[in-house]
Design an enzyme around this catalytic site. Structure first.
Site, short mmCIF file in Angstrom:
data_model
loop_
_atom_site.label_atom_id
_atom_site.label_comp_id
_atom_site.label_asym_id
_atom_site.label_seq_id
_atom_site.Cartn_x
_atom_site.Cartn_y
_atom_site.Cartn_z
N SER A 41 0.79 -1.23 0.00
CA SER A 41 0.00 0.00 0.00
C SER A 41 0.83 1.29 0.00
O SER A 41 1.56 1.56 -0.95
CB SER A 41 -0.98 -0.03 1.18
OG SER A 41 -1.97 0.94 1.02
N ASP A 92 -9.88 -6.55 -3.73
CA ASP A 92 -9.36 -5.19 -3.84
C ASP A 92 -9.67 -4.72 -5.26
O ASP A 92 -8.96 -5.03 -6.20
CB ASP A 92 -7.86 -5.17 -3.59
CG ASP A 92 -7.26 -3.77 -3.64
OD1 ASP A 92 -7.97 -2.81 -3.99
OD2 ASP A 92 -6.07 -3.65 -3.33
N HIS A 119 -7.77 -5.42 0.17
CA HIS A 119 -6.55 -4.64 -0.06
C HIS A 119 -5.39 -5.15 0.79
O HIS A 119 -4.28 -5.30 0.30
CB HIS A 119 -6.83 -3.17 0.21
CG HIS A 119 -5.65 -2.29 0.02
ND1 HIS A 119 -5.03 -2.15 -1.21
CD2 HIS A 119 -4.95 -1.53 0.89
CE1 HIS A 119 -4.01 -1.32 -1.08
NE2 HIS A 119 -3.94 -0.94 0.18
#
Length: 140
Positions: A41, A92, A119
């Site tokens: 991320s 995601d 995610h």
């Protein structure tokens, strides 16, 4: 990472080249030579500039739906020769597919989509995530 989570904002990592220098420093201080960089991320803001500037210093790269992938061109990605495992969860629907669209230009990549994961696929399905990661590491 400076400026993320509970850490205060930091001017020392405000530009991409500063973030590259920061990771260089961390690796040097830890005595790491040719590490595998796992980048989930938000850490993409650090890992992607490092990969493009110093990819030859990495044994491997594992982006997990990182942010910032659209900041670079297909041509820039095509110059990187670092073995890469692109990972994301099949639930995601934003960052995972967006990252894949850009990162698929890395010439030495493979893709693992973690089933029934969002995610943070490493939290949703840790066993599946680690099996894929360890399989990649064994091949380096």
């Amino acid at each position: 990472l400076p400026g993320y989570g509970n850490s205060p904002p930091s001017e020392i990592v405000s530009k991409a080249q500063d973030r590259v220098a920061f990771l260089d420093y961390v690796f040097q201080e830890l005595g790491m030579q040719r590490p595998v960089l796992v980048s989930p991320s938000m850490s993409g803001r650090f890992a992607l500039p490092f990969l493009l500037a110093r990819g030859e210093h990495l044994a491997g790269f594992v982006p997990v739906a990182p942010v910032g992938t659209k900041d670079y061109t297909a041509e820039q990605y095509q110059q990187v020769q670092t073995p890469t495992l692109i990972m994301y969860g099949d639930r995601d629907t934003t960052l995972g597919p967006q990252a894949l669209q850009s990162l698929r230009h890395l010439p030495r990549h493979r893709v693992t989509m973690v089933p029934n994961a969002g995610h943070a696929c490493y939290l949703d399905k840790p066993e599946e995530f680690h099996q894929a990661l360890l399989g990649f590491l064994r091949q380096l």
